[in-house]
Design an enzyme around this catalytic site. Sequence first.
Site, PDB file in Angstrom:
ATOM      1  N   GLY A 117      12.604   4.914  -9.977  1.00  0.00           N
ATOM      2  CA  GLY A 117      11.148   4.975 -10.038  1.00  0.00           C
ATOM      3  C   GLY A 117      10.487   3.767 -10.668  1.00  0.00           C
ATOM      4  O   GLY A 117       9.274   3.758 -10.849  1.00  0.00           O
ATOM      5  N   GLU A 118      11.252   2.750 -11.002  1.00  0.00           N
ATOM      6  CA  GLU A 118      10.688   1.571 -11.667  1.00  0.00           C
ATOM      7  C   GLU A 118       9.609   0.894 -10.825  1.00  0.00           C
ATOM      8  O   GLU A 118       8.576   0.494 -11.344  1.00  0.00           O
ATOM      9  CB  GLU A 118      11.801   0.573 -12.001  1.00  0.00           C
ATOM     10  CG  GLU A 118      11.312  -0.669 -12.682  1.00  0.00           C
ATOM     11  CD  GLU A 118      12.442  -1.646 -12.988  1.00  0.00           C
ATOM     12  OE1 GLU A 118      12.117  -2.813 -13.227  1.00  0.00           O
ATOM     13  OE2 GLU A 118      13.613  -1.257 -12.981  1.00  0.00           O
ATOM     14  N   ALA A 119       9.831   0.781  -9.525  1.00  0.00           N
ATOM     15  CA  ALA A 119       8.858   0.108  -8.657  1.00  0.00           C
ATOM     16  C   ALA A 119       7.517   0.827  -8.678  1.00  0.00           C
ATOM     17  O   ALA A 119       6.464   0.182  -8.718  1.00  0.00           O
ATOM     18  CB  ALA A 119       9.403   0.022  -7.233  1.00  0.00           C
TER      19      ALA A 119
END
Length: 88
Positions: free
Chosen positions: A3-5
């Site tokens: 989920g970093e993006a």
Amino acid sequence: IPGEAQVIDRIMEKFAEIYCKHNPSAFQSADTAYVLCFSIIMLNTDAFSNSVEKKMTKEEFLRNTSGIDDGKDLPRAYMEGIYDRIVS
């Protein structure tokens, strides 16, 4: 990190919105600030990642960011300055 993006995207969107609110004459819209932020992150990754063999040239950066201000180019000297400060 999973989920970093999406987290980075939300941060950039909020930054662009607030930046344009406090600097209303900087760009035509918050979308311009968002795309410019994204372009700067991509240039920084390109310039400093050992896995990128062919580095982005200044002309490629300028071409990639052409028309980002609601169809208009940001001033060439401004964009060249961004490029130069990142890659140097």
